[in-house]
Structure formats: C-alpha cells, structure tokens
Motif scaffolding. Structure first.
Motif, short mmCIF file in Angstrom:
data_model
loop_
_atom_site.label_atom_id
_atom_site.label_comp_id
_atom_site.label_asym_id
_atom_site.label_seq_id
_atom_site.Cartn_x
_atom_site.Cartn_y
_atom_site.Cartn_z
N SER A 10 0.83 -1.20 0.00
CA SER A 10 0.00 0.00 0.00
C SER A 10 0.87 1.26 0.00
O SER A 10 0.52 2.27 -0.64
N LEU A 11 2.00 1.19 0.71
CA LEU A 11 2.92 2.33 0.69
C LEU A 11 3.45 2.56 -0.72
O LEU A 11 3.50 3.69 -1.21
N VAL A 12 3.85 1.46 -1.36
CA VAL A 12 4.41 1.58 -2.71
C VAL A 12 3.38 2.17 -3.66
O VAL A 12 3.69 3.03 -4.49
N GLU A 13 2.13 1.75 -3.48
CA GLU A 13 1.08 2.27 -4.35
C GLU A 13 0.92 3.78 -4.14
O GLU A 13 0.80 4.54 -5.10
N THR A 14 0.92 4.20 -2.87
CA THR A 14 0.82 5.63 -2.58
C THR A 14 1.96 6.41 -3.21
O THR A 14 1.75 7.46 -3.82
#
Lengths: 162, 162
Positions: B136-140
DNA sequence: GAGAGACTACTCGGATACAGTCTGTCCGAGTAAATCCGG
DNA sequence: CCGGATTTACTCGGACAGACTGTATCCGAGTAGTCTCTC
C-alpha cells in the motif's frame, strides 16, 4: 523505544491525588513512601505535572500537591504528555530528499508518505490515551482493589494530607 | 520516548526493495548512497531486518538484500518491530505492591489497571501499523511521486541491482 | 494572657553527577562471483 | 579451449568511541506553622 518509568509513577500518583478531598495537599515524601520510590527523583515527575498545570502545589509544612482539575477533566494523555512531552514518537528526517534522481532544488508539496502513516499510528495511540479519564481509572480501582486495603489506604493518605 | 532513526531508514529501504524484480539483490552501499546515509550504520538496520526474516541476503559480488516475502505480506508493524523490538512501550513495575497498607504476602490476581490501559493504547498503535501493508505504501508513492523522478529512480536502482 | 515578630521545619524547584542506550565507525572473517593461469 | 587456483567485492558480526537521554542525588529558595518575647 520505551516510556520512562516516571510515566508510571505520575499515573499512580495522580490516582492517589484524585482521592484527596478538596483543599488538601499530599507531599512528595508521602507519595514516595507510599509507592516505595526515591523521593528526590519522584519529585521530578511531579514537577513535570506541575509545569504542565495538571497539579497545584503549596510550600511549607503540610504542603504538597493536589490536582488542579477534576479527575473527570484529566485524561491519561494529559499525564503522559506532561512527562514524556508532546512531540511525536516518529520524527521524519525527509531522507527522500537525498534521492540522487531528483532535480536540483526540487521541493515537496506533501509530507513524506512513510511519515504520514507513522503519525497516524501515533495519533491512534494518543487517541486511546485521550479517551481514558482519570476518574475512570479511580472507578476501576475502587471496584478491583479489596475493600479493606482500599479503606486502609484512604486512611493512610488522610493521615498525611495537609 | 522516540523511535530510532533506523526505523525510518528501514521503512524507506523496504519501499525500494519492494520495487526490485524477483531474484535481484540490492546492496547496503546502494541503499545508503540512495538515501544519503552512513553505509556502516545503515547495515545495522538491515541486519535487524535480516534477523527478523523479513529480507533475504546473498554474499559476494552482486550480493545484497531482497524482500523475503511479497510486499503484500509485509506490514509496517513487521518492519518497526524488527528494528525496535517486540516488547511493549510501557513496562509495569507493579509499584502498587509497595502500598504499605497491604497485608504481607498479598498476591494480585489481575494486572495493574494502569498498565492495562497503557497496554491497550500500545495495542492501538500496533494495530494501526499492522493494518498498513508495504504494498500500500508503494502504491501511494507511485501515485504521489512525480512520474519522471519515479522512472529515473527505478533505472538508478536497476543499474545497481545484482 | 495576647499579639507581633523571629525562628524552625518542611516544602518545592533547579543544578549537578552517574549510567545506559542510541548513533556512528572501524576492522576482520567468511562467501560467492569474476578473473587469471596452467595444461 | 577448459578447469582449477587466485583475486575481488560484498555481507556479516563484533569491538569500540562519542553523544544524548534517562536515572538518581543534592542543595538552595521560599513558605506555613510554631515558638518566643514583650506588653
């Protein structure tokens, strides 16, 4: 990362002070003796509470501390922050700015995504502490502590409250 | 109470490693250079990740680190606990046992009420961290970081990935 | 005996040492790839 | 050209300083109650 032991001391001391009748004071010496703590060092925790405006103090014989507000207006967060400080547990040094692939002088618009998440977790912690009032702790204690001990403790405190 | 800067470093490094294709490794040197950090000290943080089983390592030239699991199976809590340890932020020294009004040898049945509340807050913090996956961090980041920087960064990493 | 003033005893608060942890650095041991060399 | 020995580059782990924070203690400033002295 671990909270100072002063936080524990401050919380327990506030629980005792909450049981103190209006206008009475309890000294550092009594609080230290009650909890089996070094008087000199405990006074530093109480000083923090005093500087944060959570407790009121009086000097001289029969002096000491009392709560500055009603136990219903004091939260765990107030006490924890008085001792630990209000700053967040995660500090962002913005190391993303060191990315060699950035154009020179590039300026970020929003805070680092990593920091935002860490700060949200920090806020969840604080939010929980904010939701618990000192009065609720006292109520729990009065339910859980054996009646005779509770009574003797109250007497013990009153004997030393000026 | 403040988290070590190694926590920040470990999170950022994991974000980079998450973008690494299957089977490739990235060295401490590259990660340190990318983030502008002291290589020797950063290696301590990466060692912590390795000991926790979060990353896999290979020795020799073109060696380095890669994630041991999918970014979808890695949470912030995993990374934070790898560096900071799993122990709770509040330790209870059971100072209530020093209450002079207690009968000798009195034994408590339940944990201290103060500690229970502090532990609940600690759990709220951990719960929040557990709910955020590395993916989810990478997506953000992929949404927020400017496209040209994102692309150049990927190239930079691939140039150094063994 | 009563009241005012000095005194004592007690308090808090800040200043001062000691210890442990976090930060940062350095170096040697071990390993896997790349290179070199002899057949 | 091929296989084995050597070299190289990297990780890992421990040892070692320096800085900072948490822990603990001490002493001075100030106040409330007490005592004394005078009337």
């Amino acid at each position: 990362m671990i909270l100072k032991s002063q936080v524990e001391w401050a919380l327990h001391c506030c629980a005792i002070l909450a049981a103190l009748p209006e206008g009475r004071y309890l000294s550092t010496k009594a609080l230290a003796e009650f909890h089996g703590l070094p008087k000199e060092y405990l006074s530093k925790a109480l000083q923090s509470l005093s500087q944060a405006g959570l407790v009121h103090t009086t000097l001289g014989p029969s002096g000491g501390y009392r709560l500055a507000r009603s136990p219903d207006d004091l939260t765990f967060l107030d006490i924890v922050e008085a001792v630990e400080g209000k700053s967040r547990t995660f500090v962002c040094n913005n190391i993303r700015a060191n990315n060699p692939c950035r154009p020179a002088g590039f300026c970020d618009t929003s805070p680092c995504a990593v920091a935002r998440i860490m700060w949200e977790a920090d806020e969840a912690w604080r939010s929980k502490l904010r939701s618990v009032r000192l009065s609720s702790l006292v109520e729990t204690l009065s339910r859980e502590v054996r009646a005779d001990i509770w009574g003797k403790t109250f007497e013990w405190v009153m004997d030393r409250a000026g």
